[in-house]
Every structure is written in structure tokens, then in C-alpha cells.
Motif scaffolding. Structure first.
Motif, short mmCIF file in Angstrom:
data_model
loop_
_atom_site.label_atom_id
_atom_site.label_comp_id
_atom_site.label_asym_id
_atom_site.label_seq_id
_atom_site.Cartn_x
_atom_site.Cartn_y
_atom_site.Cartn_z
N ILE A 17 0.81 -1.21 0.00
CA ILE A 17 0.00 0.00 0.00
C ILE A 17 0.85 1.27 0.00
O ILE A 17 0.34 2.35 -0.27
CB ILE A 17 -1.01 -0.02 1.18
CG1 ILE A 17 -2.18 0.94 0.92
CG2 ILE A 17 -0.31 0.30 2.50
CD1 ILE A 17 -3.01 0.61 -0.29
N GLN A 19 2.64 2.20 -2.22
CA GLN A 19 2.48 2.77 -3.57
C GLN A 19 1.38 3.84 -3.59
O GLN A 19 1.50 4.84 -4.30
CB GLN A 19 2.13 1.67 -4.56
CG GLN A 19 3.19 0.63 -4.75
CD GLN A 19 2.71 -0.50 -5.63
OE1 GLN A 19 2.20 -0.26 -6.72
NE2 GLN A 19 2.85 -1.73 -5.16
N LEU A 20 0.32 3.62 -2.84
CA LEU A 20 -0.75 4.62 -2.76
C LEU A 20 -0.24 5.89 -2.10
O LEU A 20 -0.42 6.98 -2.63
CB LEU A 20 -1.96 4.06 -1.98
CG LEU A 20 -3.08 5.08 -1.73
CD1 LEU A 20 -3.80 5.42 -3.03
CD2 LEU A 20 -4.05 4.57 -0.68
N VAL A 25 -0.45 5.23 -7.39
CA VAL A 25 -1.73 4.61 -7.76
C VAL A 25 -2.74 5.70 -8.09
O VAL A 25 -3.39 5.66 -9.13
CB VAL A 25 -2.26 3.72 -6.61
CG1 VAL A 25 -3.60 3.12 -6.96
CG2 VAL A 25 -1.24 2.63 -6.27
N ILE A 26 -2.87 6.65 -7.21
CA ILE A 26 -3.74 7.82 -7.38
C ILE A 26 -2.83 9.04 -7.29
O ILE A 26 -2.02 9.14 -6.36
CB ILE A 26 -4.80 7.89 -6.24
CG1 ILE A 26 -5.63 6.60 -6.17
CG2 ILE A 26 -5.70 9.12 -6.42
CD1 ILE A 26 -6.46 6.27 -7.38
N GLU A 61 -9.80 1.82 -10.21
CA GLU A 61 -9.06 2.41 -9.09
C GLU A 61 -9.46 1.75 -7.76
O GLU A 61 -8.60 1.48 -6.92
CB GLU A 61 -9.31 3.92 -9.02
CG GLU A 61 -8.62 4.68 -10.11
CD GLU A 61 -8.77 6.17 -10.01
OE1 GLU A 61 -8.02 6.88 -10.71
OE2 GLU A 61 -9.62 6.67 -9.22
N ARG A 64 -7.76 -1.64 -7.73
CA ARG A 64 -6.29 -1.53 -7.57
C ARG A 64 -5.92 -1.32 -6.11
O ARG A 64 -5.05 -2.01 -5.58
CB ARG A 64 -5.77 -0.37 -8.44
CG ARG A 64 -4.30 -0.10 -8.29
CD ARG A 64 -3.47 -1.04 -9.14
NE ARG A 64 -2.11 -0.55 -9.18
CZ ARG A 64 -1.09 -1.22 -8.66
NH1 ARG A 64 -1.28 -2.40 -8.12
NH2 ARG A 64 0.12 -0.74 -8.71
N VAL A 65 -6.59 -0.39 -5.43
CA VAL A 65 -6.28 -0.12 -4.03
C VAL A 65 -6.68 -1.32 -3.16
O VAL A 65 -5.92 -1.75 -2.29
CB VAL A 65 -6.97 1.17 -3.55
CG1 VAL A 65 -6.78 1.38 -2.05
CG2 VAL A 65 -6.42 2.37 -4.31
N TYR A 112 -8.65 0.03 5.76
CA TYR A 112 -9.19 0.39 4.45
C TYR A 112 -10.69 0.56 4.62
O TYR A 112 -11.36 -0.32 5.16
CB TYR A 112 -8.90 -0.74 3.46
CG TYR A 112 -9.65 -0.67 2.15
CD1 TYR A 112 -9.16 0.10 1.09
CD2 TYR A 112 -10.82 -1.39 1.96
CE1 TYR A 112 -9.84 0.14 -0.12
CE2 TYR A 112 -11.50 -1.35 0.75
CZ TYR A 112 -11.00 -0.58 -0.28
OH TYR A 112 -11.68 -0.54 -1.47
#
Length: 139
Positions: A17, A19-20, A25-26, A61, A64-65, A112
Motif C-alpha cells: 500500500i 504505492q498509494l 496509484v492515485i 481504481e 487496484r487499491v 481500508y
């Protein structure tokens, strides 16, 4: 100041995560990010709190998350779900909360939450020792 940025940037090191939080990612400009460290968190038995909130543009999206969260759950949550994992899901709402392995003396948690297209991901560290106590803090 540089030390604080380096410390908070590495908090999610080794997690998918991350990466977020890194904007991969976004895009960063579409996220509302909150970082809190220090005394303000002590009453919650936490030392670090970081969240990213955004509205997903499409189902891709969201998926992906969610997939990154699921990967972290599978790769890093190597303990009994009954003691360390909480999940609620419906078509438009989903909540996942789980405890990650410790880093030194710090317990780590990943949450999440999705309501429709709005997604919030929260990473926390501290002496708090139960995902069930965490559920009382994050509602």
C-alpha cells in the motif's frame, strides 16, 4: 525537518500500500493526506498516523487499491484472523482493519474503508495492541 520527512516516508516501507501513499496509484493532487506524529496521538496509544482519502474515478481504481490491501493482508498478516483482523463488506461499503507484524517495539495497523467511490486508507503505529481497540478509535 528532513529527519521527520524521512521517518514518515519510511513508515509503510515494505508494504504494498506504500504505492498509494507515494502517489503511484492515485495522483497526489487527488488525495487528501493527513500525517500526525507525537503527543496528539498519545491518548490513543499511537505514535504515528497517516491517511490518504480520495474519490475513485472508476471501478479500476477501487480494485487496484483493494488488491494492494489484500496483498498486504496475505503477505504481512501472518497470525490468526480472529485475534487481529476485522472485516465488513457490502456492495457499496467495505471496511478492512488488520494488525501488521511489529517494527521494533511498535505495533502497526492498516485500515481500508470504502463508502461508494470514497476510499480512505489509514496506516498507524504505536503501543496500541489490539485491532479491536482500534475499532473504537476509528468509526
Amino acid at each position: 525537518m528532513i529527519w521527520l520527512l524521512a521517518t514518515t516516508a519510511n513508515a509503510q516501507n515494505g508494504l504494498n500500500i506504500a504505492q498509494l501513499f507515494d502517489g503511484k496509484v492515485i495522483p497526489q493532487e487527488r488525495m487528501v493526506e493527513t500525517r500526525v506524529k507525537g503527543k496528539m496521538l498519545s491518548k490513543y496509544q499511537l505514535t504515528f498516523f497517516r491517511s490518504a482519502r480520495f474519490e475513485a474515478k472508476d471501478r479500476g481504481e477501487i480494485n487496484r487499491v483493494h488488491d494492494l490491501i489484500e496483498l498486504d493482508l496475505k503477505q504481512h498478516a501472518s497470525f490468526t484472523y480472529a485475534d487481529n483482523y476485522s472485516s465488513k463488506k457490502s456492495n457499496s461499503k467495505e471496511t478492512l482493519m488488520f494488525q501488521l507484524p511489529k517494527t521494533g517495539q511498535l505495533n502497526r495497523f492498516l485500515c481500508y474503508k470504502r463508502k461508494g467511490d470514497e476510499i480512505t486508507v489509514v496506516y498507524m503505529e504505536g503501543s496500541l495492541n489490539s485491532v479491536y481497540t482500534l475499532k473504537d478509535i476509528i468509526k
